[in-house]
Motif scaffolding. Sequence first.
Motif, PDB file in Angstrom:
ATOM      1  N   ALA A  13      -4.716  98.635 -46.731  1.00  0.00           N
ATOM      2  CA  ALA A  13      -5.027  97.548 -45.643  1.00  0.00           C
ATOM      3  C   ALA A  13      -5.622  96.583 -46.114  1.00  0.00           C
ATOM      4  CB  ALA A  13      -5.893  98.421 -44.892  1.00  0.00           C
ATOM      5  N   SER A  14      -6.272  96.402 -47.468  1.00  0.00           N
ATOM      6  CA  SER A  14      -6.975  95.289 -48.050  1.00  0.00           C
ATOM      7  C   SER A  14      -5.984  94.202 -48.403  1.00  0.00           C
ATOM      8  CB  SER A  14      -7.538  95.800 -49.400  1.00  0.00           C
ATOM      9  OG  SER A  14      -8.683  96.495 -48.834  1.00  0.00           O
ATOM     10  N   ALA A  15      -4.707  94.855 -49.112  1.00  0.00           N
ATOM     11  CA  ALA A  15      -3.546  93.961 -49.215  1.00  0.00           C
ATOM     12  C   ALA A  15      -3.088  93.149 -48.202  1.00  0.00           C
ATOM     13  CB  ALA A  15      -2.360  94.756 -49.936  1.00  0.00           C
ATOM     14  N   ALA A  16      -2.893  93.828 -46.980  1.00  0.00           N
ATOM     15  CA  ALA A  16      -2.532  93.159 -45.700  1.00  0.00           C
ATOM     16  C   ALA A  16      -3.490  92.211 -45.310  1.00  0.00           C
ATOM     17  CB  ALA A  16      -2.642  94.358 -44.512  1.00  0.00           C
ATOM     18  N   CYS A  17      -4.754  92.369 -45.402  1.00  0.00           N
ATOM     19  CA  CYS A  17      -5.645  91.108 -45.110  1.00  0.00           C
ATOM     20  C   CYS A  17      -5.643  90.098 -46.008  1.00  0.00           C
ATOM     21  CB  CYS A  17      -7.261  91.861 -44.973  1.00  0.00           C
ATOM     22  SG  CYS A  17      -7.574  92.962 -43.620  1.00  0.00           S
ATOM     23  N   GLY A  18      -5.525  90.355 -47.286  1.00  0.00           N
ATOM     24  CA  GLY A  18      -5.038  89.451 -48.217  1.00  0.00           C
ATOM     25  C   GLY A  18      -3.772  88.433 -48.129  1.00  0.00           C
TER      26      GLY A  18
ATOM     27  N   ILE B 271     -16.410 102.255 -59.569  1.00  0.00           N
ATOM     28  CA  ILE B 271     -15.861 101.096 -60.254  1.00  0.00           C
ATOM     29  C   ILE B 271     -14.309 100.919 -60.025  1.00  0.00           C
ATOM     30  CG2 ILE B 271     -15.327 100.115 -62.615  1.00  0.00           C
ATOM     31  CD1 ILE B 271     -18.274 101.080 -63.506  1.00  0.00           C
ATOM     32  N   ALA B 272     -13.889 102.094 -60.317  1.00  0.00           N
ATOM     33  CA  ALA B 272     -12.095 101.914 -60.130  1.00  0.00           C
ATOM     34  C   ALA B 272     -11.878 101.698 -58.642  1.00  0.00           C
ATOM     35  CB  ALA B 272     -11.586 103.190 -60.497  1.00  0.00           C
ATOM     36  N   HIS B 273     -12.599 102.353 -57.797  1.00  0.00           N
ATOM     37  CA  HIS B 273     -12.354 102.092 -56.099  1.00  0.00           C
ATOM     38  C   HIS B 273     -12.627 100.783 -55.653  1.00  0.00           C
ATOM     39  CE1 HIS B 273     -12.176 102.373 -52.046  1.00  0.00           C
ATOM     40  NE2 HIS B 273     -13.334 102.200 -51.879  1.00  0.00           N
ATOM     41  N   TRP B 274     -13.604 100.219 -56.322  1.00  0.00           N
ATOM     42  CA  TRP B 274     -13.955  98.959 -55.746  1.00  0.00           C
ATOM     43  C   TRP B 274     -13.145  97.775 -56.365  1.00  0.00           C
ATOM     44  CZ3 TRP B 274     -16.081  99.298 -51.064  1.00  0.00           C
ATOM     45  CH2 TRP B 274     -17.139 100.200 -50.983  1.00  0.00           C
ATOM     46  N   GLY B 275     -12.957  97.961 -57.709  1.00  0.00           N
ATOM     47  CA  GLY B 275     -11.965  97.086 -58.302  1.00  0.00           C
ATOM     48  C   GLY B 275     -10.540  97.129 -57.965  1.00  0.00           C
ATOM     49  N   LEU B 276     -10.233  98.246 -57.449  1.00  0.00           N
ATOM     50  CA  LEU B 276      -8.736  98.242 -56.968  1.00  0.00           C
ATOM     51  C   LEU B 276      -8.713  97.719 -55.623  1.00  0.00           C
ATOM     52  CD1 LEU B 276      -7.603 101.917 -58.003  1.00  0.00           C
ATOM     53  CD2 LEU B 276      -6.643  99.621 -58.672  1.00  0.00           C
ATOM     54  N   ALA B 277      -9.845  97.918 -54.998  1.00  0.00           N
ATOM     55  CA  ALA B 277      -9.822  97.168 -53.435  1.00  0.00           C
ATOM     56  C   ALA B 277      -9.724  95.567 -53.596  1.00  0.00           C
ATOM     57  CB  ALA B 277     -11.131  97.659 -52.638  1.00  0.00           C
ATOM     58  N   ILE B 278     -10.454  95.272 -54.677  1.00  0.00           N
ATOM     59  CA  ILE B 278     -10.536  93.668 -54.797  1.00  0.00           C
ATOM     60  C   ILE B 278      -9.022  93.346 -55.340  1.00  0.00           C
ATOM     61  CG2 ILE B 278     -11.443  91.881 -56.172  1.00  0.00           C
ATOM     62  CD1 ILE B 278     -14.061  93.253 -56.271  1.00  0.00           C
ATOM     63  N   LEU B 279      -8.526  94.051 -56.334  1.00  0.00           N
ATOM     64  CA  LEU B 279      -7.263  93.712 -56.730  1.00  0.00           C
ATOM     65  C   LEU B 279      -6.207  93.721 -55.679  1.00  0.00           C
ATOM     66  CD1 LEU B 279      -7.370  95.407 -60.064  1.00  0.00           C
ATOM     67  CD2 LEU B 279      -7.303  92.830 -59.767  1.00  0.00           C
ATOM     68  N   SER B 280      -6.219  94.757 -54.635  1.00  0.00           N
ATOM     69  CA  SER B 280      -5.274  94.645 -53.834  1.00  0.00           C
ATOM     70  C   SER B 280      -5.182  93.475 -52.744  1.00  0.00           C
ATOM     71  CB  SER B 280      -5.734  95.902 -52.835  1.00  0.00           C
ATOM     72  OG  SER B 280      -5.596  97.210 -53.662  1.00  0.00           O
ATOM     73  N   PHE B 281      -6.612  93.247 -52.509  1.00  0.00           N
ATOM     74  CA  PHE B 281      -6.729  91.825 -51.597  1.00  0.00           C
ATOM     75  C   PHE B 281      -6.152  90.865 -52.222  1.00  0.00           C
ATOM     76  CE2 PHE B 281      -8.796  88.113 -49.672  1.00  0.00           C
ATOM     77  CZ  PHE B 281      -8.907  88.663 -48.106  1.00  0.00           C
ATOM     78  N   LEU B 282      -6.310  90.677 -53.565  1.00  0.00           N
ATOM     79  CA  LEU B 282      -5.978  89.754 -54.533  1.00  0.00           C
ATOM     80  C   LEU B 282      -4.200  89.577 -54.482  1.00  0.00           C
ATOM     81  CD1 LEU B 282      -6.414  87.110 -56.306  1.00  0.00           C
ATOM     82  CD2 LEU B 282      -6.664  88.941 -58.216  1.00  0.00           C
TER      83      LEU B 282
ATOM     84  N   HIS C 255     -12.507  91.229 -46.268  1.00  0.00           N
ATOM     85  CA  HIS C 255     -13.268  90.280 -46.864  1.00  0.00           C
ATOM     86  C   HIS C 255     -14.011  91.094 -48.279  1.00  0.00           C
ATOM     87  CE1 HIS C 255     -17.359  91.612 -45.276  1.00  0.00           C
ATOM     88  NE2 HIS C 255     -16.736  91.528 -44.291  1.00  0.00           N
ATOM     89  N   LEU C 256     -14.260  90.363 -49.149  1.00  0.00           N
ATOM     90  CA  LEU C 256     -14.484  90.873 -50.466  1.00  0.00           C
ATOM     91  C   LEU C 256     -16.146  90.579 -50.881  1.00  0.00           C
ATOM     92  CD1 LEU C 256     -11.514  89.794 -52.614  1.00  0.00           C
ATOM     93  CD2 LEU C 256     -12.271  91.939 -51.309  1.00  0.00           C
ATOM     94  N   THR C 257     -16.832  90.140 -50.047  1.00  0.00           N
ATOM     95  CA  THR C 257     -18.348  89.968 -50.377  1.00  0.00           C
ATOM     96  C   THR C 257     -19.057  91.291 -50.481  1.00  0.00           C
ATOM     97  OG1 THR C 257     -18.364  87.938 -49.067  1.00  0.00           O
ATOM     98  CG2 THR C 257     -20.653  88.700 -49.462  1.00  0.00           C
TER      99      THR C 257
ATOM    100  N   SER D  12       1.277  86.185 -50.469  1.00  0.00           N
ATOM    101  CA  SER D  12       1.458  85.404 -49.444  1.00  0.00           C
ATOM    102  C   SER D  12       1.610  83.972 -50.163  1.00  0.00           C
ATOM    103  CB  SER D  12       0.204  85.238 -48.770  1.00  0.00           C
ATOM    104  OG  SER D  12       0.230  84.497 -47.470  1.00  0.00           O
ATOM    105  N   GLY D  13       0.960  83.411 -51.060  1.00  0.00           N
ATOM    106  CA  GLY D  13       1.111  82.187 -51.674  1.00  0.00           C
ATOM    107  C   GLY D  13       2.520  81.932 -52.250  1.00  0.00           C
ATOM    108  N   PHE D  14       3.034  83.252 -52.921  1.00  0.00           N
ATOM    109  CA  PHE D  14       4.430  82.889 -53.314  1.00  0.00           C
ATOM    110  C   PHE D  14       5.397  82.911 -52.299  1.00  0.00           C
ATOM    111  CE2 PHE D  14       8.307  85.099 -54.647  1.00  0.00           C
ATOM    112  CZ  PHE D  14       8.821  84.435 -55.749  1.00  0.00           C
ATOM    113  N   ILE D  15       5.080  83.341 -51.148  1.00  0.00           N
ATOM    114  CA  ILE D  15       6.160  83.391 -49.908  1.00  0.00           C
ATOM    115  C   ILE D  15       5.998  81.929 -49.240  1.00  0.00           C
ATOM    116  CG2 ILE D  15       6.952  84.400 -47.797  1.00  0.00           C
ATOM    117  CD1 ILE D  15       6.010  87.135 -49.006  1.00  0.00           C
ATOM    118  N   VAL D  16       4.848  81.713 -48.799  1.00  0.00           N
ATOM    119  CA  VAL D  16       4.668  80.467 -48.032  1.00  0.00           C
ATOM    120  C   VAL D  16       4.401  79.232 -48.844  1.00  0.00           C
ATOM    121  CG1 VAL D  16       3.012  79.356 -46.417  1.00  0.00           C
ATOM    122  CG2 VAL D  16       3.322  81.961 -46.254  1.00  0.00           C
TER     123      VAL D  16
END
Length: 229
Positions: free
Chosen positions: A119-124, A58-69, A38-40, A75-79
């Motif tokens: 792993a963040s992308a997987a959870c997204g 900033i780069a690390h946390w930003g990339l984590a958020i973008l990966s989840f997104l 989660h991203l909270t 997922s939205g594109f596929i499902v």
Amino acid sequence: MLRQLPRWAWIGGGLLALVAGCINSVGYLCFRHQPITHLTGTSTELGLAVAHLDLGEIAHWGLAILSFLGGAVASGFIVQQRTLQLGRRYGAVLMMESLLLFAATPLIAAHHDLGIYLASAACGLQNAMVSTYSGATFRTTHVSGIFTDLGIYLGQRLRGLEVDTLRIHVCVLVASHFIVGAVLGTLGFARMGERVLLIPATLTGVVGLGYAVYRHYAMMRDDSPSRPN
């Protein structure tokens, strides 16, 4: 009101929440000590990094958020639909999640941030795959909203209002399985380290492949011409 929930939805929802709890426990126990599912907390960390003008963080946390997104976008594109319904392309999403977790495991073990992003992308992917079923919230990678909904339903019941009991059961299902997954992930990490991620990776891969095979043959059956009398 949500009248009933099919057995496959109960099993799938509980299983995915279990997987997410396991993944998130590894996130806290590994070298970064951060949430993954989660991203909270991640968004708060990004805010702290921006306030301190720490470009690396900033780069690390930003990339984590973008990966989840990015995972959610895929997922939205596929499902293509937010409402849970048997027959959609969940198998492809689950197999993608599996591959991402398999790739993330050795990287996290080697203290490489790329593993966190995978792993963040997987959870997204997982969280976007299942959003609602007949109006009931069915998020599986975080439980803040689940506990909020549970509190609302219980408060309404204390007030004497009519509440759909099945919605309460959905909240309890997701929250309890997420916590159990965290317990199992913690116990597994004590024995296997970061390799415990191979368990949810294998689980999502097997379930995804099985579902994809089922969907393929179900579609072939539906498309086959009816036999003449």
